[in-house]
Scaffold this motif. Sequence first.
Motif, mmCIF file in Angstrom:
data_model
loop_
_atom_site.group_PDB
_atom_site.id
_atom_site.type_symbol
_atom_site.label_atom_id
_atom_site.label_comp_id
_atom_site.label_asym_id
_atom_site.label_seq_id
_atom_site.Cartn_x
_atom_site.Cartn_y
_atom_site.Cartn_z
ATOM 1 N N GLY A 10 0.823 -1.121 -0.065
ATOM 2 C CA GLY A 10 0.170 -0.027 0.199
ATOM 3 C C GLY A 10 0.871 1.434 0.014
ATOM 4 N N ILE A 11 0.246 2.462 0.228
ATOM 5 C CA ILE A 11 0.925 3.613 0.290
ATOM 6 C C ILE A 11 0.759 4.301 1.540
ATOM 7 C CG2 ILE A 11 0.830 6.063 -0.646
ATOM 8 C CD1 ILE A 11 1.626 3.612 -2.712
ATOM 9 N N ASP A 12 1.896 4.753 2.333
ATOM 10 C CA ASP A 12 1.718 5.221 3.778
ATOM 11 C C ASP A 12 0.904 6.564 3.655
ATOM 12 O OD1 ASP A 12 3.760 7.729 3.233
ATOM 13 O OD2 ASP A 12 4.600 6.047 2.180
ATOM 14 N N SER A 13 0.562 6.945 4.881
ATOM 15 C CA SER A 13 -0.162 8.097 5.155
ATOM 16 C C SER A 13 0.209 9.443 4.643
ATOM 17 C CB SER A 13 -0.681 8.261 6.644
ATOM 18 O OG SER A 13 0.333 8.241 7.229
ATOM 19 N N LEU A 14 1.578 9.718 4.835
ATOM 20 C CA LEU A 14 2.277 10.796 4.417
ATOM 21 C C LEU A 14 1.935 11.093 2.944
ATOM 22 C CD1 LEU A 14 5.352 11.008 6.529
ATOM 23 C CD2 LEU A 14 3.364 12.421 6.926
ATOM 24 N N LYS A 15 2.403 10.056 2.014
ATOM 25 C CA LYS A 15 2.232 10.264 0.687
ATOM 26 C C LYS A 15 0.775 10.287 0.267
ATOM 27 C CE LYS A 15 5.265 10.116 -1.808
ATOM 28 N NZ LYS A 15 6.326 11.249 -2.118
ATOM 29 N N ASN A 16 -0.101 9.803 0.847
ATOM 30 C CA ASN A 16 -1.465 9.671 0.547
ATOM 31 C C ASN A 16 -1.928 11.167 0.528
ATOM 32 O OD1 ASN A 16 -3.532 7.490 0.245
ATOM 33 N ND2 ASN A 16 -2.115 6.558 1.370
ATOM 34 N N VAL A 17 -1.434 11.993 1.578
ATOM 35 C CA VAL A 17 -2.059 13.257 1.654
ATOM 36 C C VAL A 17 -0.877 14.354 1.537
ATOM 37 C CG1 VAL A 17 -3.463 12.741 3.790
ATOM 38 C CG2 VAL A 17 -1.219 13.591 3.921
ATOM 39 N N ARG A 54 3.547 13.448 -6.005
ATOM 40 C CA ARG A 54 2.994 12.081 -6.442
ATOM 41 C C ARG A 54 2.949 11.893 -7.790
ATOM 42 N NH1 ARG A 54 -2.726 11.985 -4.014
ATOM 43 N NH2 ARG A 54 -2.702 13.968 -3.395
ATOM 44 N N THR A 55 4.168 11.399 -8.152
ATOM 45 C CA THR A 55 4.160 11.394 -9.482
ATOM 46 C C THR A 55 4.355 10.055 -10.157
ATOM 47 O OG1 THR A 55 6.672 11.837 -9.336
ATOM 48 C CG2 THR A 55 5.565 13.633 -9.678
ATOM 49 N N GLY A 56 4.648 9.474 -11.367
ATOM 50 C CA GLY A 56 4.895 8.235 -11.731
ATOM 51 C C GLY A 56 3.597 7.410 -11.347
ATOM 52 N N VAL A 57 4.135 6.093 -10.634
ATOM 53 C CA VAL A 57 2.792 5.371 -10.447
ATOM 54 C C VAL A 57 1.837 6.041 -9.314
ATOM 55 C CG1 VAL A 57 4.274 3.231 -11.154
ATOM 56 C CG2 VAL A 57 4.101 4.036 -8.553
ATOM 57 N N LEU A 58 2.215 6.899 -8.663
ATOM 58 C CA LEU A 58 1.360 7.600 -7.833
ATOM 59 C C LEU A 58 0.589 8.782 -8.276
ATOM 60 C CD1 LEU A 58 3.890 7.847 -4.713
ATOM 61 C CD2 LEU A 58 1.852 6.128 -5.105
ATOM 62 N N ALA A 68 -4.033 6.365 -11.989
ATOM 63 C CA ALA A 68 -5.496 6.642 -11.912
ATOM 64 C C ALA A 68 -6.401 5.574 -11.532
ATOM 65 C CB ALA A 68 -5.767 7.054 -13.357
ATOM 66 N N GLU A 69 -6.076 4.304 -11.915
ATOM 67 C CA GLU A 69 -6.974 3.303 -11.324
ATOM 68 C C GLU A 69 -7.072 2.698 -9.933
ATOM 69 O OE1 GLU A 69 -6.468 0.371 -14.956
ATOM 70 O OE2 GLU A 69 -8.081 1.599 -16.081
ATOM 71 N N MET A 70 -5.776 3.260 -9.396
ATOM 72 C CA MET A 70 -5.706 2.884 -8.075
ATOM 73 C C MET A 70 -5.792 3.971 -7.107
ATOM 74 S SD MET A 70 -4.661 -0.450 -8.323
ATOM 75 C CE MET A 70 -3.797 -1.117 -6.721
ATOM 76 N N TYR A 71 -6.845 4.706 -7.527
ATOM 77 C CA TYR A 71 -7.053 6.108 -6.546
ATOM 78 C C TYR A 71 -8.452 6.382 -6.475
ATOM 79 C CZ TYR A 71 -6.356 10.756 -4.514
ATOM 80 O OH TYR A 71 -6.245 11.747 -3.543
ATOM 81 N N TRP A 72 -8.952 6.434 -5.368
ATOM 82 C CA TRP A 72 -10.414 6.879 -5.166
ATOM 83 C C TRP A 72 -10.169 8.298 -4.915
ATOM 84 C CZ3 TRP A 72 -10.092 3.228 -0.595
ATOM 85 C CH2 TRP A 72 -10.432 1.911 -1.114
ATOM 86 N N ALA A 73 -10.797 9.116 -6.473
ATOM 87 C CA ALA A 73 -10.975 10.545 -6.166
ATOM 88 C C ALA A 73 -12.084 10.910 -5.302
ATOM 89 C CB ALA A 73 -11.260 11.127 -7.635
ATOM 90 N N TYR A 119 -5.544 6.109 -1.931
ATOM 91 C CA TYR A 119 -5.007 4.939 -2.988
ATOM 92 C C TYR A 119 -5.935 3.595 -2.282
ATOM 93 C CZ TYR A 119 -1.409 8.417 -4.723
ATOM 94 O OH TYR A 119 -0.958 9.241 -5.131
ATOM 95 N N ILE A 120 -5.957 2.913 -3.499
ATOM 96 C CA ILE A 120 -6.274 1.481 -3.566
ATOM 97 C C ILE A 120 -4.876 0.842 -3.278
ATOM 98 C CG2 ILE A 120 -7.340 -0.383 -4.711
ATOM 99 C CD1 ILE A 120 -9.141 1.682 -5.920
ATOM 100 N N PHE A 121 -4.936 0.083 -2.345
ATOM 101 C CA PHE A 121 -3.425 -0.751 -1.976
ATOM 102 C C PHE A 121 -3.340 -2.120 -2.823
ATOM 103 C CE2 PHE A 121 -3.848 1.080 2.673
ATOM 104 C CZ PHE A 121 -3.527 2.441 2.068
ATOM 105 N N VAL A 122 -4.675 -2.718 -2.804
ATOM 106 C CA VAL A 122 -4.689 -3.941 -3.527
ATOM 107 C C VAL A 122 -6.069 -4.045 -4.372
ATOM 108 C CG1 VAL A 122 -4.774 -6.723 -3.352
ATOM 109 C CG2 VAL A 122 -3.310 -5.290 -1.996
ATOM 110 N N LYS A 123 -6.049 -4.353 -5.552
ATOM 111 C CA LYS A 123 -7.138 -4.309 -6.307
ATOM 112 C C LYS A 123 -7.220 -5.545 -6.905
ATOM 113 C CE LYS A 123 -9.149 -0.794 -8.843
ATOM 114 N NZ LYS A 123 -9.273 0.163 -9.868
ATOM 115 N N THR A 124 -8.462 -6.686 -6.548
ATOM 116 C CA THR A 124 -8.594 -7.602 -7.203
ATOM 117 C C THR A 124 -10.084 -7.959 -7.706
ATOM 118 O OG1 THR A 124 -7.270 -8.967 -5.368
ATOM 119 C CG2 THR A 124 -8.524 -10.171 -6.688
#
Length: 274
Positions: free
Chosen positions: A126-133, A139-143, A150-155, A160-165
């Motif tokens: 997943g993504i730590d809280s500091l980077k989430n905010v 927040r570049t590249g895969v973030l 884009a498909e791993m983020y809830w606008a 961020y979505i940590f694991v998507k199945t």
Amino acid sequence: MKTIKTSLSILAIATIALSSCKKEQKGDFDSNKKGGMELHFDNRAGSTDLVLHTTAYKNSFNEDLTFTRFDYYISNIKLIKEDGSIYTVPRDNSYFLVKENDAASQEIKLAGVPENNYTGVTFTIGIDSLKNVAPLAERTGVLDPSGAGAEMYWAWNSGYIFVKTEGTSPSARLDSVSGTRPFKYHIGLFGGYTTPTVNNIKEVTILFGGDKAAVREAKSSAPQAHINVDVLKVVNGPNNISVATSPVIMVTPISANVAENYKSMFTLDHLHGE
């Protein structure tokens, strides 16, 4: 007297030789030099290779699951040295999105690693809280929420979505629009920014089982840790999940059960290039 002098000389030579030997053993690497290390993530379903779209796998409820997507974030990587100390990969170089449908993403290459013998690795799912905010500029590249992430983020939920199945199952409810029976488990939540939420950030440590990854600047190839990732652990584990009962899990409290499950989906397969 001559005998005593001779004995002392021999002792001195032996001491110097032993000291040199120890120095040689401890000094076969230079921590000021840098090398590389690779982490290879092999996505599986139980004991078999994961195949999307076409192959059905059983969960603990004997329900068939055909996966169509399996993506997850790996971040905050730390390498464990043989003396127990830690090398922390620089934070901004330590965010990776692994995707089953993208083979290149499953190979994480770490550069600039200090020479040493490493006996394990620790990372965050997943993504730590500091980077989430953090500000969007950080927040570049895969973030990037408008790019690769884009498909791993809830606008709508700012996180961020940590694991998507995702996938389909005959046991899931019929979707009248698509005519399919989908399931999806999108697990995120980092504890909340202004309002407390579930915290589904998990940390995993993989030990190399007595083997050592020898990182050396002069080596032509980096040591590689091959890590199996069992997608079935998302639904099988301390908290078994039925797709008939819970075909969709996202920001509800039960997401914590899934997060507790997927913490165990990583295991070492082998280490080579020591």
